[in-house]
Each structure stands twice: as C-alpha cells, then as structure tokens.
Write a protein that holds these residues in place. Structure first.
Motif, PDB file in Angstrom:
ATOM      1  N   ASP A 305     125.973 -21.429  -5.764  1.00 40.14           N
ATOM      2  CA  ASP A 305     127.111 -20.604  -6.177  1.00 40.14           C
ATOM      3  C   ASP A 305     128.450 -21.302  -5.939  1.00 40.14           C
ATOM      4  O   ASP A 305     129.340 -21.282  -6.804  1.00 40.14           O
ATOM      5  N   LEU A 309     131.023 -22.165  -8.991  1.00 39.56           N
ATOM      6  CA  LEU A 309     132.337 -21.512  -9.091  1.00 39.56           C
ATOM      7  C   LEU A 309     133.468 -22.541  -9.075  1.00 39.56           C
ATOM      8  O   LEU A 309     134.477 -22.374  -9.769  1.00 39.56           O
ATOM      9  N   PRO A 318     137.309 -18.258 -17.209  1.00 36.46           N
ATOM     10  CA  PRO A 318     137.267 -17.011 -16.432  1.00 36.46           C
ATOM     11  C   PRO A 318     135.910 -16.844 -15.770  1.00 36.46           C
ATOM     12  O   PRO A 318     134.857 -16.894 -16.436  1.00 36.46           O
ATOM     13  N   ALA A 319     135.913 -16.618 -14.468  1.00 32.01           N
ATOM     14  CA  ALA A 319     134.656 -16.544 -13.711  1.00 32.01           C
ATOM     15  C   ALA A 319     133.835 -15.334 -14.121  1.00 32.01           C
ATOM     16  O   ALA A 319     132.593 -15.399 -14.116  1.00 32.01           O
ATOM     17  N   GLU A 320     134.469 -14.209 -14.496  1.00 32.29           N
ATOM     18  CA  GLU A 320     133.705 -13.014 -14.824  1.00 32.29           C
ATOM     19  C   GLU A 320     132.869 -13.189 -16.093  1.00 32.29           C
ATOM     20  O   GLU A 320     131.850 -12.507 -16.275  1.00 32.29           O
ATOM     21  N   GLU A 321     133.284 -14.076 -17.008  1.00 30.58           N
ATOM     22  CA  GLU A 321     132.519 -14.285 -18.236  1.00 30.58           C
ATOM     23  C   GLU A 321     131.343 -15.238 -18.041  1.00 30.58           C
ATOM     24  O   GLU A 321     130.404 -15.247 -18.848  1.00 30.58           O
ATOM     25  N   TYR A 322     131.392 -16.043 -16.975  1.00 31.44           N
ATOM     26  CA  TYR A 322     130.356 -17.060 -16.779  1.00 31.44           C
ATOM     27  C   TYR A 322     129.526 -16.786 -15.529  1.00 31.44           C
ATOM     28  O   TYR A 322     128.832 -17.662 -15.038  1.00 31.44           O
ATOM     29  N   THR A 323     129.585 -15.570 -15.020  1.00 28.46           N
ATOM     30  CA  THR A 323     128.734 -15.154 -13.895  1.00 28.46           C
ATOM     31  C   THR A 323     128.166 -13.781 -14.209  1.00 28.46           C
ATOM     32  O   THR A 323     128.706 -13.022 -15.013  1.00 28.46           O
ATOM     33  N   GLY A 324     127.086 -13.441 -13.590  1.00 30.96           N
ATOM     34  CA  GLY A 324     126.452 -12.155 -13.824  1.00 30.96           C
ATOM     35  C   GLY A 324     125.198 -12.270 -14.665  1.00 30.96           C
ATOM     36  O   GLY A 324     124.736 -13.363 -15.023  1.00 30.96           O
ATOM     37  N   ALA A 327     125.798 -13.550 -18.517  1.00 32.90           N
ATOM     38  CA  ALA A 327     126.897 -14.532 -18.502  1.00 32.90           C
ATOM     39  C   ALA A 327     126.693 -15.589 -19.583  1.00 32.90           C
ATOM     40  O   ALA A 327     125.585 -15.843 -20.062  1.00 32.90           O
TER      41      ALA A 327
END
Length: 371
Positions: A305, A309, A318-324, A327
């Motif tokens: 992780d 990151l 953007p981290a929110e678009e490439y995590t989860g 993603a």
C-alpha cells in the motif's frame, strides 16, 4: 553490480566472468613477460663480461642467477607500489568518464564511485611480482650457464657464419637499403626478434580488445533505457507467503537498507478489439480484422500500500479513483521497437490512453472487467 563481483547465483555467468578475467590476465602476463624479458636480456648482454669476471673469481652459477633475480625483486619492490598508486588514480579518472558517458546503462540513483579493495591489490601485486621473477629467471639462467671465457671475451654476442644471409630482390625493391639491412639482422638472430614481434602482437590484441569493449559499451549506452531506481533486487518464484513475508521482514532491517518495498507479479490475459490497437502494434503483429478479438498477455504487479500510494501521488493522480474495489488500473501499454543506428523506440500499443479491458488469470481465473 553484484553479478560482476562473482556474487550471482547464475553459475553460467560466473564461469563466463572468471573465464574472461583469466584470459585477460593471461594475455597481460604473457605480454609483460616478453617485454620484461627483452629488457633484462639487453641489460645482461651489456654485463656479460662482468658475469664472466665474477665467475672467474669463484662466483657460482646459483649466485649469479640469484643476483639477477634479486635485481628483479628490487625493481618489483619499487615499481609495483608506484604502479599501484598510478593505477588507482588512473582508474578514478576512467570511472569519472564512464559515469558521465555510460550513465544510461547503470542505475541513475546509484553513484559510480571508486572503492579500493585490499585483497585485489594484494593479488595484483603478487601476480606482478611472479611475472617479474619469471621474466628475469630466463635470462638469469642463460647468463649463469655461459662459460667463463665466452663471457669475458663476449664471443657469444658475435657469431660469424660461413653462409651469407640472403634476401630476395623483391624485398630490396620494397624496403630499400635500410629495410634490407634490418631484414638480414632479423635473420641472424631470429629468436630475439620473434619475442619482440610476439610482444607487439599481444599489445595489439590488448588494444583491439579494449577498443571493442569501449565500442560495445557506447552502443549499449545509446540503446539502453534505465527503468530501475534500486540498489539490490531479490526475486523468488513459487514461494509461499508464509516464507516470503518473514524473509522480507529480515531483509528490510539488514545493515545499510534504508528503504524497501515488495511486489507480487501475476500473469493474466487481456481481451480487446483489434481496432483499439495502434498501427505500430500491427506493424509488428501483421494483418488483422477490425472486428477480431485479440488476447494479449499481461503482467500485473501488486505493490504494498505505501509504495502504491507514493507512486499515485508522484504521478499526480487522484487516490480515490485508483484505490478500492472498482479502482482503475495503471497500465504501461507500450512496446519496444528496434531502430538501426540509434536508441530503441518506445511505441504505444493502443489508440487511446484510457480504455476497458476484460482480463482473466492464466490459471482457471474468471474474467474480471477492469478499466
């Protein structure tokens, strides 16, 4: 770098490395032996009368031979330290040039510096000393075995043969008077001149070998692209996490390690339309149908992780678009193309920078839709 220190687990590469090193050392030693041998021979020929007088007053052949060997030992005691100091300084200059001109084939984050190895210096000094003693022993044995009267009168230096030394008319026309005299002198003492010619041949071989190595380095520098920024890499295959993770915990706290990360590499197959692939790809792959479905081999790297990151942040994404769970994935969809006389070209495989792919694991994996 560790591979060139003989610390690689690749036995074939280690054998090749030591074989090349042994051949180079052997060539240098043979060339040096002939060069030093000629110098000692000339020096002893000028002192033939002196050896004859020493023999006449009771000096034994062993004493004469040891005196020449001791002379070689004294020359080595003076020359080897000076050569070592000059050699280290010269290597420092060479490394500065190599680091500037061949930086593209080395790791950009790892500076190329000079490190003096005491064992290497000791081995080099020992090899040099053995070379000097071997070179001095041959003329020393000859000087010690020469009869006393021949040494005093020096009649062994001038040999008159009843048969005249002849040269061809063609040689006289090509070389002239000076060349003809030199050729006759060569025929009178072939043994001495053969050693000189052989030493020159070995010098030319070393020069050509060094030139070829530098040329290969330049070509590799022009064509190479460095994509790594680490000092040491450790790779495993088919190792369970129960073994890998404890091993990684030990490696990351080893002496000198200030930063570490690990990744897992898995192979997948990606399905896409032929129309989504670029012209550069089809120049390499050949003809196709626009509605055809193409299955491309893919390698997906799973990073820890923190490293992932940091990479996202470094790319400005953007981290929110490439995590989860759903993603996006970052893909290096490029291919390497050869170009004659210059560095390799990097071409895009797809017509668009963002697209949907259907990927599946190569070993009984279900297709997973990913963008």
């Amino acid at each position: 770098m560790l591979r060139f220190m003989g610390l690689s687990g690749d036995n074939v590469f280690n054998v090749l490395l030591y074989a090349v090193g042994g051949i180079v050392v052997a060539i240098i030693m043979i060339g040096s032996i002939f060069l030093i041998y000629n110098a000692f021979t000339i020096s002893l020929n000028e002192r033939t009368r002196q050896f004859g007088i020493l023999s006449s007053v009771g000096a034994t052949a062993r004493q004469l031979r040891n005196s020449v060997l001791f002379e070689g030992l004294c020359i080595g005691a003076i020359g080897i330290p000076i050569g070592g100091i000059v050699g280290i300084g010269s290597i420092g200059l060479v490394i500065a040039v190599v680091a500037r001109n061949f930086g593209s084939i080395a790791y950009s984050a790892v500076p190329l510096t000079l490190t003096v190895s005491v064992p290497a210096i000791v081995v080099a000094a020992a090899v040099s000393l053995v070379t000097i003693l071997i070179s001095a022993y041959i003329p020393a044995r000859k000087a010690a075995s020469t009869p006393v009267m021949e040494s005093i009168r020096q009649i062994n230096e001038v040999k008159v043969e009843s048969k005249a030394v002849k040269t061809s008319k063609l040689a006289q026309r090509i070389y002239g008077l000076e060349g003809t005299l030199a050729l006759k002198n060569f025929k009178r003492n072939k043994k001495r001149y053969r050693s000189i010619v052989l030493s020159l041949v070995l010098s030319v071989v070393l020069f050509i070998s060094a030139s070829s190595f530098v040329t290969d380095m330049k070509q590799a520098s022009e064509r190479a692209v460095v994509v790594t920024d680490y000092d040491i890499g450790f790779a495993t295959q088919d190792m369970d996490d129960s073994e890998l993770l404890p091993l990684y915990d030990k490696l990351k706290i080893a002496d000198g390690v200030y930063e570490s990360s690990y990744q897992a590499l898995m192979k997948y197959s990606g399905a896409t339309k032929a129309s989504d692939l670029s012209d550069n790809y089809w120049k390499y792959a050949g003809s196709h149908s626009p509605d055809e479905t193409i299955h491309l081999p893919m390698e997906i790297q799973f990073l820890e992780d923190g490293a992932y990151l940091n990479m996202i942040k470094g790319l400005g994404l953007p981290a929110e678009e490439y995590t989860g769970e759903n993603a996006k994935m970052i893909a290096v969809a490029q291919m390497q193309g050869n170009r004659v006389g210059g560095p390799d070209q990097i071409n895009d495989m797809f017509t668009s920078s963002s697209m949907n792919l259907t990927i599946a694991s190569e070993t009984n994996g279900k297709p997973i839709s990913k963008r």
